[in-house]
Design a protein around this motif. Structure first.
Motif, PDB file in Angstrom:
ATOM      1  N   LYS A  30       0.853  -1.188   0.000  1.00 63.05           N
ATOM      2  CA  LYS A  30       0.000   0.000   0.000  1.00 63.05           C
ATOM      3  C   LYS A  30       0.888   1.237   0.000  1.00 63.05           C
ATOM      4  O   LYS A  30       1.631   1.477   0.953  1.00 63.05           O
ATOM      5  N   LYS A  31       0.834   2.010  -1.082  1.00 63.18           N
ATOM      6  CA  LYS A  31       1.683   3.191  -1.253  1.00 63.18           C
ATOM      7  C   LYS A  31       3.142   2.797  -1.029  1.00 63.18           C
ATOM      8  O   LYS A  31       3.642   1.881  -1.681  1.00 63.18           O
ATOM      9  N   SER A  32       3.844   3.449  -0.080  1.00 61.98           N
ATOM     10  CA  SER A  32       5.266   3.133   0.114  1.00 61.98           C
ATOM     11  C   SER A  32       5.485   2.091   1.201  1.00 61.98           C
ATOM     12  O   SER A  32       6.617   1.860   1.631  1.00 61.98           O
ATOM     13  N   ASP A  33       4.410   1.430   1.658  1.00 57.86           N
ATOM     14  CA  ASP A  33       4.495   0.520   2.791  1.00 57.86           C
ATOM     15  C   ASP A  33       4.037  -0.888   2.427  1.00 57.86           C
ATOM     16  O   ASP A  33       3.492  -1.135   1.361  1.00 57.86           O
ATOM     17  N   PHE A  34       4.272  -1.823   3.364  1.00 54.16           N
ATOM     18  CA  PHE A  34       3.675  -3.145   3.349  1.00 54.16           C
ATOM     19  C   PHE A  34       2.990  -3.353   4.692  1.00 54.16           C
ATOM     20  O   PHE A  34       3.454  -2.850   5.720  1.00 54.16           O
ATOM     21  N   TYR A  35       1.904  -4.117   4.697  1.00 50.13           N
ATOM     22  CA  TYR A  35       1.193  -4.408   5.938  1.00 50.13           C
ATOM     23  C   TYR A  35       0.929  -5.910   6.052  1.00 50.13           C
ATOM     24  O   TYR A  35       0.593  -6.563   5.067  1.00 50.13           O
ATOM     25  N   LEU A  36       1.081  -6.441   7.274  1.00 52.57           N
ATOM     26  CA  LEU A  36       0.732  -7.819   7.592  1.00 52.57           C
ATOM     27  C   LEU A  36      -0.401  -7.759   8.607  1.00 52.57           C
ATOM     28  O   LEU A  36      -0.241  -7.164   9.671  1.00 52.57           O
ATOM     29  N   GLU A  37      -1.544  -8.365   8.280  1.00 54.43           N
ATOM     30  CA  GLU A  37      -2.699  -8.265   9.171  1.00 54.43           C
ATOM     31  C   GLU A  37      -3.406  -9.604   9.324  1.00 54.43           C
ATOM     32  O   GLU A  37      -3.692 -10.271   8.335  1.00 54.43           O
ATOM     33  N   PRO A  38      -3.720 -10.009  10.579  1.00 51.88           N
ATOM     34  CA  PRO A  38      -4.517 -11.207  10.816  1.00 51.88           C
ATOM     35  C   PRO A  38      -6.000 -10.893  10.722  1.00 51.88           C
ATOM     36  O   PRO A  38      -6.434  -9.799  11.095  1.00 51.88           O
TER      37      PRO A  38
END
Length: 245
Positions: A30-38
């Motif tokens: 997402k944009k300049s980031d990465f996300y890890l979500e349960p």
């Protein structure tokens, strides 16, 4: 051959009826980031890999928990045990090759596949359909009592290096996801011996005995060097959980 760029990866352990066990996880660019979500802690837990931007000229890996949302998730039956300050915790990442970092390990313990806990382990969440720009992996096979399923998450500044130089190995290899900062995320799937690759000491409670009241638990902690954040899906006795909180 370099895999095509994707925007999201979904990983899930399932039973013989393809029902999710514990949380399923989404890894998103997402944009300049990465996300890890349960799935059971939507918007409550973010383990993110940030690329260069106006606030942060270099890279950083960061875990943050929204306490109110985590409490709400707990009331819905998703239990997350962690030790994270309000402002979050920085993660060094383990540099496994030049500009390639192992950031997180998501682990499913064999108790989730134990027939004794089938009803407890089953999630009420629905796994999203794998559409365009997505990729997924699921574990349907049984786990021996002395092994776990791991999904290792790597972030790299060099897409070609991440794919071809060998630090990222596993079956399957998922990704890469690419963000607008030019960073790339990949994940690898492994079955590992708990004797040879144990979880961080004190992180995972014992499996319930006999008729003890059981529940699912997601527990998280940094490894001792502070390089990699572990997120472990397991089954625990409610009495044990109450004694630790």
């Amino acid at each position: 051959m370099v895999p095509p760029t994707r925007r999201q990866i979904v990983v899930v352990a399932v039973d013989d009826e393809r029902v999710p066990l514990g949380n399923f996880w989404t890894l998103t660019a997402k944009k300049s980031d990465f996300y890890l979500e349960p799935s059971g802690l939507a918007n409550a837990l973010h383990l993110s890999a940030h690329g260069p931007n106006e606030k942060f000229p270099g890279h950083r890996f960061h875990l943050k928990v929204d306490g109110k949302r985590a409490a709400a998730a707990r009331n819905r039956g998703s239990v997350f045990e962690y030790d994270v300050p309000r402002k979050g915790v920085a993660i060094k990442g383990r540099e496994v090759a030049d500009r390639v970092f192992l950031v997180a390990r998501i682990r499913w313990m064999p108790s989730l596949k134990d027939a004794r806990f089938k009803a407890i382990a089953r999630s009420k969440e629905t796994v999203p359909e794998i559409g365009a720009g997505m990729q997924g992996a699921s574990l349907g096979a049984e786990l021996p009592p002395d092994s776990a399923w791991d999904v290792d998450v790597f972030v790299s500044y060099e897409r070609q290096r991440l794919v071809t130089d060998g630090p990222v190995v596993g079956d399957p290899v998922l990704g890469p996801l690419e963000n607008s900062a030019g960073m790339h995320l990949m994940a690898t799937s492994h079955h590992r011996s708990l004797d040879k690759a144990p979880s961080p000491e004190g992180l995972v409670p014992e499996v319930p005995e006999g008729s003890e009241d059981a529940t699912t638990l997601l527990c998280g902690a940094l490894d001792e060097p502070g390089e990699v954040y572990w997120l472990v899906e397991t089954i625990v006795a409610r009495s044990t959980l109450n004694s630790r909180t």
